[in-house]
Design a protein around this motif. Sequence first.
Motif, PDB file in Angstrom:
ATOM      1  N   GLY A  77       6.544 -18.918  18.399  1.00  0.00           N
ATOM      2  CA  GLY A  77       6.068 -20.278  18.613  1.00  0.00           C
ATOM      3  C   GLY A  77       6.198 -21.128  17.368  1.00  0.00           C
ATOM      4  O   GLY A  77       6.270 -22.353  17.445  1.00  0.00           O
ATOM      5  N   LEU A  78       6.243 -20.491  16.199  1.00  0.00           N
ATOM      6  CA  LEU A  78       6.423 -21.243  14.967  1.00  0.00           C
ATOM      7  C   LEU A  78       7.770 -21.962  14.935  1.00  0.00           C
ATOM      8  O   LEU A  78       7.912 -23.005  14.307  1.00  0.00           O
ATOM      9  CB  LEU A  78       6.323 -20.294  13.765  1.00  0.00           C
ATOM     10  N   THR A  79       8.779 -21.407  15.629  1.00  0.00           N
ATOM     11  CA  THR A  79      10.082 -22.059  15.704  1.00  0.00           C
ATOM     12  C   THR A  79       9.974 -23.388  16.437  1.00  0.00           C
ATOM     13  O   THR A  79      10.527 -24.413  16.004  1.00  0.00           O
ATOM     14  CB  THR A  79      11.098 -21.148  16.427  1.00  0.00           C
ATOM     15  N   LEU A  80       9.241 -23.378  17.553  1.00  0.00           N
ATOM     16  CA  LEU A  80       9.041 -24.598  18.332  1.00  0.00           C
ATOM     17  C   LEU A  80       8.256 -25.626  17.530  1.00  0.00           C
ATOM     18  O   LEU A  80       8.585 -26.821  17.512  1.00  0.00           O
ATOM     19  CB  LEU A  80       8.315 -24.261  19.635  1.00  0.00           C
ATOM     20  N   VAL A  81       7.208 -25.165  16.857  1.00  0.00           N
ATOM     21  CA  VAL A  81       6.395 -26.069  16.040  1.00  0.00           C
ATOM     22  C   VAL A  81       7.221 -26.632  14.891  1.00  0.00           C
ATOM     23  O   VAL A  81       7.142 -27.821  14.555  1.00  0.00           O
ATOM     24  CB  VAL A  81       5.161 -25.336  15.494  1.00  0.00           C
ATOM     25  N   GLY A  82       8.042 -25.766  14.268  1.00  0.00           N
ATOM     26  CA  GLY A  82       8.884 -26.234  13.169  1.00  0.00           C
ATOM     27  C   GLY A  82       9.864 -27.303  13.613  1.00  0.00           C
ATOM     28  O   GLY A  82      10.051 -28.307  12.919  1.00  0.00           O
ATOM     29  N   SER A  89      -2.530 -17.041  19.191  1.00  0.00           N
ATOM     30  CA  SER A  89      -1.662 -17.200  18.018  1.00  0.00           C
ATOM     31  C   SER A  89      -1.218 -18.656  17.873  1.00  0.00           C
ATOM     32  O   SER A  89      -1.169 -19.203  16.757  1.00  0.00           O
ATOM     33  CB  SER A  89      -0.448 -16.279  18.140  1.00  0.00           C
ATOM     34  N   GLY A  90      -0.894 -19.303  19.002  1.00  0.00           N
ATOM     35  CA  GLY A  90      -0.537 -20.714  18.974  1.00  0.00           C
ATOM     36  C   GLY A  90      -1.717 -21.584  18.591  1.00  0.00           C
ATOM     37  O   GLY A  90      -1.572 -22.580  17.873  1.00  0.00           O
ATOM     38  N   VAL A 120      -2.045 -21.661  14.938  1.00  0.00           N
ATOM     39  CA  VAL A 120      -1.083 -22.587  14.325  1.00  0.00           C
ATOM     40  C   VAL A 120      -1.582 -24.025  14.442  1.00  0.00           C
ATOM     41  O   VAL A 120      -1.529 -24.804  13.477  1.00  0.00           O
ATOM     42  CB  VAL A 120       0.301 -22.446  14.991  1.00  0.00           C
ATOM     43  N   LEU A 121      -2.086 -24.390  15.621  1.00  0.00           N
ATOM     44  CA  LEU A 121      -2.640 -25.730  15.817  1.00  0.00           C
ATOM     45  C   LEU A 121      -3.808 -25.991  14.864  1.00  0.00           C
ATOM     46  O   LEU A 121      -3.898 -27.060  14.256  1.00  0.00           O
ATOM     47  CB  LEU A 121      -3.111 -25.894  17.267  1.00  0.00           C
ATOM     48  N   ALA A 122      -4.699 -25.007  14.748  1.00  0.00           N
ATOM     49  CA  ALA A 122      -5.846 -25.158  13.860  1.00  0.00           C
ATOM     50  C   ALA A 122      -5.405 -25.285  12.408  1.00  0.00           C
ATOM     51  O   ALA A 122      -5.960 -26.081  11.636  1.00  0.00           O
ATOM     52  CB  ALA A 122      -6.793 -23.968  14.028  1.00  0.00           C
TER      53      ALA A 122
END
Length: 309
Positions: free
Chosen positions: A97-102, A172-173, A176-178
Amino acid sequence: MKQAGLVVLLLVLAGLDLLTGSGFSLPAGAILWKLRLPRMLTAIVAGAALALAGTQMQALFRNPLADPHIMGVSGGAGLGAAIAALAMGSASAWVSGLTLVGAAFLGALLSGGIIVAIAARVKSTGTLLLAGVMLGFVFSAVSSILQYTAGEESLKLFYSWMAGSFSGVPYSGLAVLAGALVVGLALALTCRRGLDLVLFGDDFAAFSGARVSRIRFCTMLGCALMTGAVTAYCGPIGFVGIVAPHIARRLLGTSAHRRMLPGALLTGCCLALCGDILAHAGRTPLPVGSTLAIIGIPLILILLWRNRL
């Protein structure tokens, strides 16, 4: 006292959100832990992030209609996330999910950088607002072009994401949001005095000792990070960023960011929870982007009618 009232309202709405929704085929513990608790926490974090971003952008551009959605930052984040999601296709299930956020963050940062560059040359807030809207249309047009080259699975994922939802975000997502919210809040608190000065104009702020370019960079960096994370996981969520600051300002009776930032944060949480409750009140879940529009548009019209914008 008013902020304490917002905290109480937040707790009440959070409790109602936990009681709202489907999933009765699962045991009660599984419903709470796997479905409703992460959905409720996602709504709180996303609402806080968008409200913080909207508060800072309204001060930075001295425009009461500025927010990540209208100024094109959400559009840039959406384009970045769309490119990543459509490119991943069937592989998206196991890509971090970090890829999408990035990707969403880079899109939001690109959009924010363009807006800041325009703001450095354009003094009219109306022209700047129009530029942001046009930028959002451009990103939307590019996203539409990408849809024609996507496969069926990618399109299904894309349309589901475009509708907007606080559901389905894993823990986990949520972490990342927090994390994005914490970094964005830290940057906002660092710039809060500078934002107070910028309200009176860039020249006044510079004369008072504020480093306007640094304030713009840090503010847009935080806004891009928060908007990118929220857009990646929840889709393009509108109206929270524009409405929450005005409600908080009216409740608190001040524009000082020492009080406005926490007030807008709490107000954004409450608005997002209201949208999520309304989205899951019936048998069929509704897109939270639509329910927030139902809540946000009348509030904006009321503020316009009372000459508050």
